[in-house]
Scaffold this motif. Structure first.
Motif, PDB file in Angstrom:
ATOM      1  N   ARG A   1      29.038   6.812 -16.282  1.00  0.00           N
ATOM      2  CA  ARG A   1      29.637   5.769 -17.317  1.00  0.00           C
ATOM      3  C   ARG A   1      28.819   6.125 -18.618  1.00  0.00           C
ATOM      4  O   ARG A   1      27.748   6.770 -18.832  1.00  0.00           O
ATOM      5  CB  ARG A   1      29.133   4.478 -16.807  1.00  0.00           C
ATOM      6  N   PRO A   2      29.384   5.648 -19.698  1.00  0.00           N
ATOM      7  CA  PRO A   2      28.980   6.147 -21.061  1.00  0.00           C
ATOM      8  C   PRO A   2      27.380   5.429 -21.065  1.00  0.00           C
ATOM      9  O   PRO A   2      27.183   4.402 -20.678  1.00  0.00           O
ATOM     10  CB  PRO A   2      29.597   5.130 -21.903  1.00  0.00           C
ATOM     11  N   VAL A   3      26.585   6.547 -21.702  1.00  0.00           N
ATOM     12  CA  VAL A   3      25.123   6.278 -21.805  1.00  0.00           C
ATOM     13  C   VAL A   3      24.709   6.965 -22.860  1.00  0.00           C
ATOM     14  O   VAL A   3      25.023   8.012 -23.460  1.00  0.00           O
ATOM     15  CB  VAL A   3      24.639   6.626 -20.630  1.00  0.00           C
ATOM     16  N   ALA A   4      23.373   6.435 -23.408  1.00  0.00           N
ATOM     17  CA  ALA A   4      22.675   7.016 -24.549  1.00  0.00           C
ATOM     18  C   ALA A   4      21.193   6.919 -24.206  1.00  0.00           C
ATOM     19  O   ALA A   4      20.816   6.175 -23.497  1.00  0.00           O
ATOM     20  CB  ALA A   4      23.120   6.277 -26.174  1.00  0.00           C
ATOM     21  N   GLY A   5      20.359   7.736 -24.977  1.00  0.00           N
ATOM     22  CA  GLY A   5      18.945   7.585 -24.826  1.00  0.00           C
ATOM     23  C   GLY A   5      18.368   8.972 -25.460  1.00  0.00           C
ATOM     24  O   GLY A   5      18.708   9.432 -26.327  1.00  0.00           O
ATOM     25  N   LYS A   6      16.984   9.129 -24.851  1.00  0.00           N
ATOM     26  CA  LYS A   6      16.024  10.236 -25.664  1.00  0.00           C
ATOM     27  C   LYS A   6      14.951  10.430 -24.704  1.00  0.00           C
ATOM     28  O   LYS A   6      14.577   9.282 -24.038  1.00  0.00           O
ATOM     29  CB  LYS A   6      15.526   9.641 -26.754  1.00  0.00           C
ATOM     30  N   THR A   7      14.494  11.570 -24.566  1.00  0.00           N
ATOM     31  CA  THR A   7      13.388  12.015 -23.923  1.00  0.00           C
ATOM     32  C   THR A   7      12.249  12.184 -25.115  1.00  0.00           C
ATOM     33  O   THR A   7      12.453  12.604 -26.122  1.00  0.00           O
ATOM     34  CB  THR A   7      13.641  13.222 -23.181  1.00  0.00           C
ATOM     35  N   GLY A   8      10.889  12.299 -24.508  1.00  0.00           N
ATOM     36  CA  GLY A   8       9.741  12.343 -25.694  1.00  0.00           C
ATOM     37  C   GLY A   8       8.727  12.977 -24.848  1.00  0.00           C
ATOM     38  O   GLY A   8       8.319  12.708 -23.505  1.00  0.00           O
ATOM     39  N   SER A   9       8.040  14.204 -25.391  1.00  0.00           N
ATOM     40  CA  SER A   9       6.844  14.845 -24.928  1.00  0.00           C
ATOM     41  C   SER A   9       5.755  14.630 -26.041  1.00  0.00           C
ATOM     42  O   SER A   9       5.985  14.899 -27.222  1.00  0.00           O
ATOM     43  CB  SER A   9       6.968  16.179 -24.572  1.00  0.00           C
ATOM     44  N   SER A  10       4.449  14.044 -25.658  1.00  0.00           N
ATOM     45  CA  SER A  10       3.322  14.137 -26.580  1.00  0.00           C
ATOM     46  C   SER A  10       2.658  15.462 -26.652  1.00  0.00           C
ATOM     47  O   SER A  10       3.220  16.300 -25.845  1.00  0.00           O
ATOM     48  CB  SER A  10       2.465  13.270 -26.175  1.00  0.00           C
TER      49      SER A  10
ATOM     50  N   THR B   1       1.625  13.090 -21.980  1.00  0.00           N
ATOM     51  CA  THR B   1       2.663  12.021 -21.838  1.00  0.00           C
ATOM     52  C   THR B   1       4.078  12.366 -21.871  1.00  0.00           C
ATOM     53  O   THR B   1       4.339  13.376 -22.534  1.00  0.00           O
ATOM     54  CB  THR B   1       2.358  10.690 -22.517  1.00  0.00           C
ATOM     55  N   GLU B   2       4.997  12.017 -20.933  1.00  0.00           N
ATOM     56  CA  GLU B   2       6.378  12.297 -20.949  1.00  0.00           C
ATOM     57  C   GLU B   2       6.978  10.931 -21.057  1.00  0.00           C
ATOM     58  O   GLU B   2       6.590   9.976 -20.529  1.00  0.00           O
ATOM     59  CB  GLU B   2       6.597  12.932 -19.861  1.00  0.00           C
ATOM     60  N   THR B   3       7.984  10.682 -21.785  1.00  0.00           N
ATOM     61  CA  THR B   3       9.149   9.473 -21.849  1.00  0.00           C
ATOM     62  C   THR B   3      10.281   9.653 -21.848  1.00  0.00           C
ATOM     63  O   THR B   3      10.801  10.899 -22.044  1.00  0.00           O
ATOM     64  CB  THR B   3       8.605   8.835 -23.130  1.00  0.00           C
ATOM     65  N   VAL B   4      11.007   8.728 -21.056  1.00  0.00           N
ATOM     66  CA  VAL B   4      12.384   8.794 -21.012  1.00  0.00           C
ATOM     67  C   VAL B   4      13.051   7.319 -21.145  1.00  0.00           C
ATOM     68  O   VAL B   4      12.575   6.402 -20.454  1.00  0.00           O
ATOM     69  CB  VAL B   4      12.873   9.247 -19.432  1.00  0.00           C
ATOM     70  N   VAL B   5      13.994   7.400 -22.040  1.00  0.00           N
ATOM     71  CA  VAL B   5      14.678   5.873 -22.262  1.00  0.00           C
ATOM     72  C   VAL B   5      15.856   6.329 -22.319  1.00  0.00           C
ATOM     73  O   VAL B   5      16.776   7.346 -22.879  1.00  0.00           O
ATOM     74  CB  VAL B   5      14.178   5.595 -23.628  1.00  0.00           C
ATOM     75  N   ALA B   6      16.545   5.384 -21.648  1.00  0.00           N
ATOM     76  CA  ALA B   6      18.186   5.374 -21.516  1.00  0.00           C
ATOM     77  C   ALA B   6      18.848   4.163 -21.444  1.00  0.00           C
ATOM     78  O   ALA B   6      18.151   2.992 -21.211  1.00  0.00           O
ATOM     79  CB  ALA B   6      18.746   5.968 -20.187  1.00  0.00           C
ATOM     80  N   PHE B   7      19.986   4.109 -22.233  1.00  0.00           N
ATOM     81  CA  PHE B   7      20.621   2.562 -22.387  1.00  0.00           C
ATOM     82  C   PHE B   7      22.217   2.595 -22.382  1.00  0.00           C
ATOM     83  O   PHE B   7      22.638   3.715 -22.717  1.00  0.00           O
ATOM     84  CB  PHE B   7      20.154   1.944 -23.632  1.00  0.00           C
ATOM     85  N   THR B   8      22.794   1.545 -21.971  1.00  0.00           N
ATOM     86  CA  THR B   8      24.093   1.311 -21.836  1.00  0.00           C
ATOM     87  C   THR B   8      24.352   0.147 -22.746  1.00  0.00           C
ATOM     88  O   THR B   8      23.505  -0.591 -23.076  1.00  0.00           O
ATOM     89  CB  THR B   8      24.995   1.037 -20.603  1.00  0.00           C
TER      90      THR B   8
END
Length: 703
Positions: free
Chosen positions: A617-626, A631-638
């Motif tokens: 389904r439609p989704v948006a988000g972003k990953t991040g690495s320090s 550290t590692e980060t994953v954010v996603a949202f609808t």
């Protein structure tokens, strides 16, 4: 004779009888003679204290999941929940009257016949063997001895063994019976009495000893409980003397037979029954969440921190905690047990409970700020850990929401969202182009490895990211130099302000100082060098999902007080902090990193492109690495849900988790979103206007 004048007549009789007894025996202290004479009791009634009219009884507060029935835990100083009299079995009402005040319905607060009988028995025994306190007098004593508004000295005076205290107790009892009906007094007595084993009031006692409600008590159970109020600490059959409790039960049953409440046969049958205790201990505080749901402890802990910040519950943290533990609140939280379980399962597939690395994760509902889940691969416990393992496997530190010693973790490129929003708000469109080099030398003065002649000079993660970029492609491929250039163009202070506006709390002292005094020179902020938490990050991205409406993350769906009144402190705290079109534009670009396509077909590659296919389904988000993949980060949202997961070593921030874990995190976030949205319709994002997508304008301010 009406009930209103009975106490006055009774006063005269009581005064005369007691005075006669005193003069006849000359055994009572002179203080009693002078204190209980006509002048004292036949004069105007003492003003009834407000405490007795509206007793401040401490009641247990219960914390529920979002279904309103699943108990997470309770908070109390005294385990008590008040219940109306019609929810107490008639046999229990009969038993307590037979045990403590068989003439309850015949006297007006003080039982003259009981006083005479007790006096006679005690004189013959040479000491105090029998009391003359009515249920009303006992109620008065209980209220005054537990009133939190009184000093310790005043509470002690309420229970001291003295003629003066007894006289005051009688006066209050007489006055009280002019104010309340017998049923009201009996209700209050049953709700305030202590039954031992930590159970205050009949509802808690029924649950504590028999795991039942007061409405369902049997004759044998009711007689046992009624017998406990005389000596609750010694006769308690769970922790004290079961034989004494059994003997008291038999005594109560005999009194019920004498008063005609039950037949001799029924009493004999009840006496023959075993105690058949089914003890139930009411959980108290967050470490007492159900063992099989230990992961709820971190949400519960965050709830208590939230409560401590609410001025509506008191002027200090101590006062707010007293309000929680005495106020009898029914608190329905936002915690969704099913989503919590699914999130915890995904987190523990990333790292085990024993792993030094943690994957704290938060699930937030856009538009309300309600937190559906808070998971981390840890045991919520104060138990000791092996040497040099501060936070694993056991911890009660808030790894998900931050606070105390936990300031958070670097979120890397997920902070580019704040740069993009600040640029869009400043009037730059999504189509803003820049030929991004592999490395860029800025005007921001720094020292260390990132310095080129004293100036910050960051580079891209790979040479393939260089070239002509706009916001869609730069955000999708996470092009560092593009966003550093954008930061220089609009000002780093606007980026910092945007992050704080969307709920990023800078808990680390150095970060807070830079934000306050050096934001204009804090260029590296755009690459996520400041510490944050999964909860703050999920809340910030949820703001974009909600088209610019920021809501303070909340653990609450509703709060009602002991009287059933709704408490406004539990309502969502939301406000528009972004222009709607700016938020829509950011969401449009945020579709690129996770494999979705913008409404303008402008996406060209991303860092987590398989997430869209997994979710379906439609989704948006972003990953991040320090830096150094610490550290590692994953954010996603609808439009309906936002999830943020971070991987770090909470004890050693520089102990890198490595780049490989990000792929597993992408899968975990996709699965968490899919489960959380399983019953919700597919919703697409609203596209931004062409003006915001392609035209340079003046400020687009929506806050």
């Amino acid at each position: 004779m009406t009930r209103a004048i009975l106490p006055k007549v009774f006063t005269v009789l009581l005064s005369g009888a007691l005075a006669g007894l005193v003069l006849a025996t000359a055994a009572l202290p002179a203080a009693l003679v002078f204190g209980i004479g006509f002048a004292s009791l036949s004069g105007p009634y003492a003003e009834l204290p407000s405490t007795l009219r509206t007793p401040p009884t401490a009641q247990r507060s219960n914390l529920y999941a979002n279904d309103g029935t699943t108990l997470i835990t309770s908070f109390y100083q005294e385990d008590r929940v008040d219940v109306p009299l019609d929810e107490v079995a008639p046999v229990m009402r009969q038993a307590i009257i037979a045990a403590e005040d068989v003439r309850f319905h015949e006297h007006s607060g003080v039982d003259l016949r009981g006083v005479v009988r007790a006096f006679t028995v005690n004189q013959g025994a040479g000491g105090t063997r029998q009391g003359a306190s009515t249920l009303t007098m006992q109620y008065v004593r209980n209220v005054l001895s537990t009133d939190p508004r009184l000093s310790e000295a005043q509470r002690a005076a309420a229970t001291e063994v003295s003629p003066a205290r007894k006289i005051q107790e009688m006066r209050y009892a007489l006055a009280l019976e002019r104010e309340l009906t017998k049923d009201q007094i009996l209700t209050r007595y049953l709700n305030i009495a202590y039954f031992g084993a930590g159970a205050y009031g009949i509802a808690a006692a029924s649950k504590r000893y028999f795991s039942t409600s007061p409405a369902d008590l049997t004759l044998a159970q009711a007689a046992l409980l009624a017998g406990l109020v005389r000596s609750p600490n010694t006769d308690d059959p769970i922790n004290g003397d079961a034989d004494a409790a059994t003997a008291r039960r038999a005594y109560v049953l005999d009194r019920m037979v004498e008063s005609g409440q039950v037949t001799p046969e029924a009493a004999a049958g009840a006496k023959a029954e075993p105690l058949d205790l089914r003890p139930h201990e009411t959980p108290n505080d967050c470490t007492a969440v159900p063992e099989e749901h230990n992961d709820w402890g971190f949400f519960c802990d965050w709830f208590t921190r939230w409560w401590n910040d609410q001025q509506a519950f008191g002027g200090s943290v101590d006062e707010r905690q007293r309000t929680l533990r005495r106020g009898g609140f029914s608190i329905v939280t936002s915690l969704d047990p099913a989503v919590q379980e699914a999130t915890t399962e995904q987190v523990r597939q990333i790292y085990s409970v024993e792993n030094r690395f943690a994957a704290p994760t938060a699930v937030v509902q856009p538009g309300t700020g309600r937190v559906l889940a808070m998971a981390v691969n840890r045991v919520y416990s104060v138990a000791a850990n092996p040497p040099r393992q501060k936070n694993h496997p056991n911890t009660v530190n808030q790894l998900i929401a931050g606070g105390g010693t936990i300031v958070g973790y670097q979120a890397g490129s997920t902070f580019k969202l704040f740069t993009m929003l600040a640029a869009l708000e400043a009037g730059l469109p999504l189509s803003t182009e820049f030929d991004a080099p592999s490395r860029i030398v800025t005007d921001y003065k720094v020292s260390g490895n990132a310095s080129c002649g004293g100036y910050w000079c960051p580079e891209n993660a790979s040479s393939s990211m260089s070239g002509e970029r706009d916001m869609w492609t730069a955000f999708g491929r996470s092009v560092n130099t593009y966003f550093v250039w954008l930061t220089e163009r609009i000002g780093a202070d606007r980026v910092v302000e945007m992050a704080e506006r969307l709920g990023i709390v800078l808990r680390a002292e150095d970060d807070a100082l830079l934000a306050r005094h050096g934001a204009r020179e804090w260029g590296p902020f755009t690459l996520g060098v400041a510490a944050t938490t999964p909860l703050d990050l999920a809340g910030a991205y949820a703001t974009v999902a909600a088209e610019g409406t920021w809501c303070a993350p909340t653990p609450i769906t509703s709060i009602t007080d002991a009287a059933g009144r709704r408490v406004t402190a539990g309502q969502p705290d939301c406000r528009q902090v972004l222009d709607v079109d700016v938020a829509r534009a950011a969401a449009d670009a945020a579709r690129c990193p996770v494999g979705d396509q913008s409404m303008y077909r402008a996406c060209d590659g991303g860092t987590a492109t398989r997430l869209r296919g997994q979710l379906g389904r439609p989704v948006a988000g972003k990953t991040g690495s320090s830096e150094g993949y610490a550290t590692e980060t994953v954010v996603a949202f609808t439009p309906q849900l936002a999830v943020a997961m971070m991987a770090a070593n909470p004890d050693e921030p520089q102990d890198g988790v490595g780049a490989k874990v990000q792929a597993d995190m992408v899968d975990a976030v996709a699965e968490t979103l899919a489960f959380g949205l399983r019953d919700q319709p597919v919703r697409d994002f609203v596209p931004p206007s062409e003006r915001t997508a392609y035209r340079v304008t003046g400020d687009r301010s929506g806050n």
